[in-house]
Motif scaffolding. Structure first.
Motif, mmCIF file in Angstrom:
data_model
loop_
_atom_site.group_PDB
_atom_site.id
_atom_site.type_symbol
_atom_site.label_atom_id
_atom_site.label_comp_id
_atom_site.label_asym_id
_atom_site.label_seq_id
_atom_site.Cartn_x
_atom_site.Cartn_y
_atom_site.Cartn_z
ATOM 1 N N ASN A 93 -6.585 -6.372 -8.139
ATOM 2 C CA ASN A 93 -5.164 -6.624 -7.868
ATOM 3 C C ASN A 93 -4.731 -8.044 -8.218
ATOM 4 O O ASN A 93 -3.574 -8.409 -8.011
ATOM 5 C CB ASN A 93 -4.860 -6.363 -6.385
ATOM 6 C CG ASN A 93 -4.730 -4.881 -6.095
ATOM 7 O OD1 ASN A 93 -4.007 -4.171 -6.791
ATOM 8 N ND2 ASN A 93 -5.453 -4.410 -5.091
ATOM 9 N N GLU A 126 -1.615 0.929 -11.088
ATOM 10 C CA GLU A 126 -0.739 -0.235 -10.989
ATOM 11 C C GLU A 126 -1.291 -1.225 -9.969
ATOM 12 O O GLU A 126 -1.817 -0.843 -8.935
ATOM 13 C CB GLU A 126 0.675 0.194 -10.576
ATOM 14 C CG GLU A 126 1.416 0.952 -11.673
ATOM 15 C CD GLU A 126 2.890 1.116 -11.351
ATOM 16 O OE1 GLU A 126 3.338 0.468 -10.375
ATOM 17 O OE2 GLU A 126 3.563 1.856 -12.060
ATOM 18 N N LYS A 127 -1.124 -2.511 -10.289
ATOM 19 C CA LYS A 127 -1.604 -3.546 -9.375
ATOM 20 C C LYS A 127 -0.668 -3.684 -8.180
ATOM 21 O O LYS A 127 0.523 -3.418 -8.288
ATOM 22 C CB LYS A 127 -1.704 -4.886 -10.101
ATOM 23 C CG LYS A 127 -2.849 -4.998 -11.094
ATOM 24 C CD LYS A 127 -2.826 -6.343 -11.785
ATOM 25 C CE LYS A 127 -3.966 -6.482 -12.779
ATOM 26 N NZ LYS A 127 -5.223 -6.859 -12.131
ATOM 27 N N ARG A 128 -1.244 -4.148 -7.085
ATOM 28 C CA ARG A 128 -0.457 -4.408 -5.889
ATOM 29 C C ARG A 128 0.321 -5.707 -6.062
ATOM 30 O O ARG A 128 -0.181 -6.676 -6.642
ATOM 31 C CB ARG A 128 -1.417 -4.547 -4.708
ATOM 32 C CG ARG A 128 -0.755 -4.789 -3.380
ATOM 33 C CD ARG A 128 -1.797 -5.137 -2.342
ATOM 34 N NE ARG A 128 -2.502 -6.363 -2.729
ATOM 35 C CZ ARG A 128 -3.049 -7.198 -1.847
ATOM 36 N NH1 ARG A 128 -3.003 -6.931 -0.570
ATOM 37 N NH2 ARG A 128 -3.676 -8.279 -2.256
ATOM 38 N N VAL A 130 2.667 -8.636 -3.836
ATOM 39 C CA VAL A 130 2.937 -9.104 -2.480
ATOM 40 C C VAL A 130 4.050 -10.133 -2.532
ATOM 41 O O VAL A 130 4.059 -11.018 -3.400
ATOM 42 C CB VAL A 130 1.673 -9.737 -1.845
ATOM 43 C CG1 VAL A 130 1.962 -10.214 -0.425
ATOM 44 C CG2 VAL A 130 0.531 -8.737 -1.852
ATOM 45 N N THR A 144 0.457 -12.743 -4.371
ATOM 46 C CA THR A 144 -0.199 -11.686 -5.139
ATOM 47 C C THR A 144 -1.596 -12.141 -5.576
ATOM 48 O O THR A 144 -2.470 -11.323 -5.824
ATOM 49 C CB THR A 144 0.660 -11.320 -6.369
ATOM 50 O OG1 THR A 144 1.955 -10.927 -5.905
ATOM 51 C CG2 THR A 144 0.056 -10.172 -7.148
ATOM 52 N N GLU A 172 -5.060 -1.942 1.775
ATOM 53 C CA GLU A 172 -4.266 -2.407 0.638
ATOM 54 C C GLU A 172 -2.949 -3.030 1.074
ATOM 55 O O GLU A 172 -2.324 -3.785 0.332
ATOM 56 C CB GLU A 172 -4.005 -1.230 -0.313
ATOM 57 C CG GLU A 172 -3.347 -1.652 -1.617
ATOM 58 C CD GLU A 172 -3.204 -0.498 -2.598
ATOM 59 O OE1 GLU A 172 -2.060 -0.101 -2.866
ATOM 60 O OE2 GLU A 172 -4.232 0.007 -3.059
ATOM 61 N N HIS A 173 -2.514 -2.732 2.300
ATOM 62 C CA HIS A 173 -1.240 -3.257 2.800
ATOM 63 C C HIS A 173 -1.399 -4.564 3.569
ATOM 64 O O HIS A 173 -0.423 -5.082 4.105
ATOM 65 C CB HIS A 173 -0.574 -2.210 3.703
ATOM 66 C CG HIS A 173 -0.313 -0.912 2.999
ATOM 67 N ND1 HIS A 173 0.628 -0.775 2.010
ATOM 68 C CD2 HIS A 173 -0.915 0.307 3.123
ATOM 69 C CE1 HIS A 173 0.621 0.474 1.560
ATOM 70 N NE2 HIS A 173 -0.308 1.145 2.221
ATOM 71 N N GLU A 175 -1.484 -8.374 4.369
ATOM 72 C CA GLU A 175 -0.851 -9.565 3.808
ATOM 73 C C GLU A 175 -1.137 -10.765 4.701
ATOM 74 O O GLU A 175 -1.166 -10.649 5.917
ATOM 75 C CB GLU A 175 0.661 -9.380 3.683
ATOM 76 C CG GLU A 175 1.089 -8.338 2.663
ATOM 77 C CD GLU A 175 2.602 -8.309 2.458
ATOM 78 O OE1 GLU A 175 3.251 -9.309 2.813
ATOM 79 O OE2 GLU A 175 3.113 -7.300 1.940
#
Length: 688
Positions: A93, A126-128, A130, A144, A172-173, A175
């Motif tokens: 990512n 697709e990349k994440r 942030v 990111t 993945e969520h 932050e």
């Protein structure tokens, strides 16, 4: 002590040593992202995997304590494959935007990707992305890039003591950010940039300014407080582009304050770059010959008792000694280095230094703070106290205003007369101090600037003597200074000689016309209106308060522009080194005074820095002991008397603006607006 074998080499380590630390003892480099030797161990990046005999899979070396008979392998195919797998996942990512990243060239992720990365990726999704967080005027975020090492969270919690950073979400969520969107209000926040191993947190003022390989690096010392933090000055051409910490475990470890790190943009604003002379109420540019001739004429034309000199907080030892030699040779007795009106003197060196040393704080089990806010007066001293608190077994007691010091305190109150009660044993806290194994007292310099400062100083000495703070193996009496020049000036005796005037006497004499010439060596913390009609000579590097009142301005060099000696609050002599040349026609301070002595027809007996430093060492052997603390003999100091019941007041109202350099800094102005102004509004009820 366990013995283990690493890559065929047997070694013995201390109990509790991790496998990663044992590898480092052998000089074996183990890659890591989350591990930092000053922070707790989360073991969440898995980059430090090594192979352990009889283990079913590779182990995280940072979190595995060494055990008897362990056999560790760090350079096998299994280890390399595991690390490459970790790197591939970390880069899934990651935006891979190295060409536009400010961390480029000094990025841990970039460095490790060279050894363990691949030339293509197998991830086709697709990349994440942030959202970036607003952490204030000092830290730029591109989240990111974050690899969730959690170093920033641990630094905020453990070192800075401001629990504003954290992780929200899972998987993945997840932050990293502040729980409630807010700026990171810590005087150590800039260190987040250093601990971040990727480009997620970078310096906002430095953004897109330079690449590390373009910069010339100079090892030096900070002078914006009295801690003497070791720093590295990065320059390009004649401009200071950034300041970074330099490792010194005895002083600042590997941290510096935000003022140290970011106030350098003040070095290029409001600078004095040529001599000036005041004519008809206005300053005009002049030549050095003209300015020195006028200065010499004024000094020659006044009687010695009508001349005074005041040294500022940023003055170096070389210029202090040169000015003392020059004026002392003329019979001038009114020399003053205590701009704040402090009652401290040079009667006993143990009475004005940080005797336990900054590193010695880690041995204390009871600390008494008197009239000080170390978080603003010496941020790295406060960080060291917090470090000791986290180890357990420490109680911090405050006599003075209640402030947030990032660790719990016991508040005795803010009645200065309690000092006498503790000293004579009538206050119960005296027994607490006596029962401590290594008690420590920190006296703020602001407490000594009161009208009864000499009595406060004597009362603090009485507390130290009565409660067992001073012993053969331990001296827990400490003074926390704010001015980088103060200890050096006291060591040199830059104080009123017999018959000379102190600060109050100089100002009173100037108002009455009894003092006709005042020489300001970078003295900017005095109200210029107090000089009356005296002829003011100002030698310094910024157009600050002193220059506004001056009749002659002699432009000096800032601390980044000269090789100079400073003595920090613990009595440690350290050298700044020239990173850039002085601006315009400005010159190093001691050279200006040497040239002035020639204009006076009384040339000083040194022409080079080496000769002047030999004179320094002759004046006080402390200056020959560079980067060493010489224990001071205990003696009497202060003036016994009644301590007034007036509460202690803290001298620093705005951490970000305490001197001519930081007051000229646009970055420090932004910090003041973001952090100080809202706090003042909250305290005074003047919102909106």
């Amino acid at each position: 002590m366990p013995k283990l074998t690493i890559d065929g080499i047997e070694l013995e380590v201390a109990p509790g040593t991790s496998v990663l630390q044992a590898c480092e003892q052998l000089g074996i480099e183990v890659p890591r992202f989350c591990y930092h030797e000053k922070l707790s161990v989360p073991a969440n990046c898995r980059m430090c995997l090594v192979e352990m005999e009889k283990a079913p899979k590779p182990i995280a070396s940072c979190a595995m304590p060494c055990g008897e008979g362990m056999v560790i392998k760090t350079d096998t195919d299994t280890v390399h494959k595991a690390r490459k797998g970790v790197m591939e996942f970390l880069l899934i990512n990651h935006p891979l935007d190295c060409p536009i990243c400010d961390q480029g060239g000094e990025c841990d992720l970039q460095d490790q990707a060279v050894g363990y990365g691949f030339d293509r990726g197998r991830y086709g999704e697709e990349k994440r992305a942030v959202k970036d967080k607003n952490l204030g005027p000092l830290i730029k975020t591109i989240m990111t890039r974050c690899i969730h090492c959690t170093r920033c969270i641990r630094f905020s919690d453990e070192i800075a003591g401001v629990s504003v950073m954290g992780a929200t979400g899972r998987g993945e969520h997840m932050e990293i950010g502040t729980y409630v969107e807010a700026a990171v209000s810590s005087e150590l926040s800039g260190n987040l940039v250093d601990v971040c191993p990727v480009g997620a947190l970078t310096s906002k003022p430095y953004a897109f300014t330079a690449r590390p390989w373009e910069l010339r690096k100079t090892e030096s010392v900070d002078v914006l407080d009295a801690v003497g933090s070791n720093i590295r000055i990065d320059t390009r051409g004649g401009e200071v582009l950034r300041i970074l910490p330099r490792l010194n475990e005895a002083v600042n470890e590997e941290w510096i304050s935000d003022k140290t790190r970011y106030a350098h943009d003040g070095l290029k604003r409001q600078r004095l770059d040529r001599p000036y002379i005041r004519e008809n109420g206005k300053l005009r540019a002049a030549s050095w010959e003209e300015a020195l001739a006028l200065t010499a004429a004024k000094l020659k034309g006044a009687a010695p008792e009508k001349i005074a000199a005041i040294a500022g907080d940023l003055a170096d030892a070389e210029s202090l000694l040169a000015l003392k030699d020059l004026l002392g040779g003329m019979g001038v007795a009114s020399l003053e280095s205590r701009q704040d009106g402090s009652a401290i003197d040079a009667a006993s060196r143990a009475g004005y230094i940080f005797n336990s040393t900054i590193a010695g704080i880690e041995q204390a089990d009871q600390i008494l703070l008197i009239g000080t806010n170390p978080r603003w007066e010496g941020a790295l001293v406060n960080a060291r106290i917090r470090k000791r608190y986290l180890q357990g077994g420490l109680t911090v007691t405050v006599l003075g205003p209640r402030v947030d010091l990032t660790f719990p305190i016991e508040h005795l109150g803010n009645d200065a007369t309690l000092l006498n009660a503790i000293a004579d044993g009538s206050h119960p806290y005296a027994e607490t101090l006596k029962a401590a194994k290594k008690p420590l007292l920190i006296l703020g310099s602001g407490a000594l600037a009161r009208p009864d400062g000499a009595a406060v100083w004597a009362a603090a000495r009485a507390v130290a003597e009565a409660c067992g703070l001073v012993r053969e193996d331990w001296n827990g009496f400490n003074v926390l200074h704010r001015a980088a020049s103060r200890v050096g000036a006291l060591d040199l005796g830059f104080l009123p000689a017999k018959g000379g005037r102190d600060l109050a006497g100089i100002l009173d004499g100037a108002r009455k016309g009894e003092v006709e010439v005042v020489y300001l060596l970078g003295a900017d913390e005095i109200d210029a209106q107090n000089f009356g009609r005296a002829f003011v000579i100002y030698q310094g590097h910024h157009g600050d308060r002193g220059a506004h009142r001056a009749d002659v301005i002699l432009p000096g060099a800032a601390y980044t522009e000269k090789n100079a000696t400073y003595v920090n609050t613990e009595g440690r002599a350290q050298h700044t080194r020239q990173a850039t040349f002085p601006v315009g026609e400005a010159r190093e301070d001691w050279k200006i005074i040497r040239a002035l002595s020639g204009a006076l027809g009384k040339p000083l007996p040194y022409d080079t820095l080496q000769q002047l430093r030999k004179r320094l060492a002759d004046a006080n052997p402390v200056f020959a002991q560079v980067d060493r603390v010489t224990p001071a003999a205990w003696g009497a100091f202060g003036t016994a008397g009644a301590v007034a019941a007036a509460p202690f007041t803290l001298p620093v109202e705005n951490f970000y603006m305490t001197d001519a350099i930081s007051r000229a800094s646009a970055t420090m102005a932004e910090c003041t607006e973001a952090f100080v102004s809202p706090a003042v509004a909250e305290r005074t009820g003047t919102h909106g």
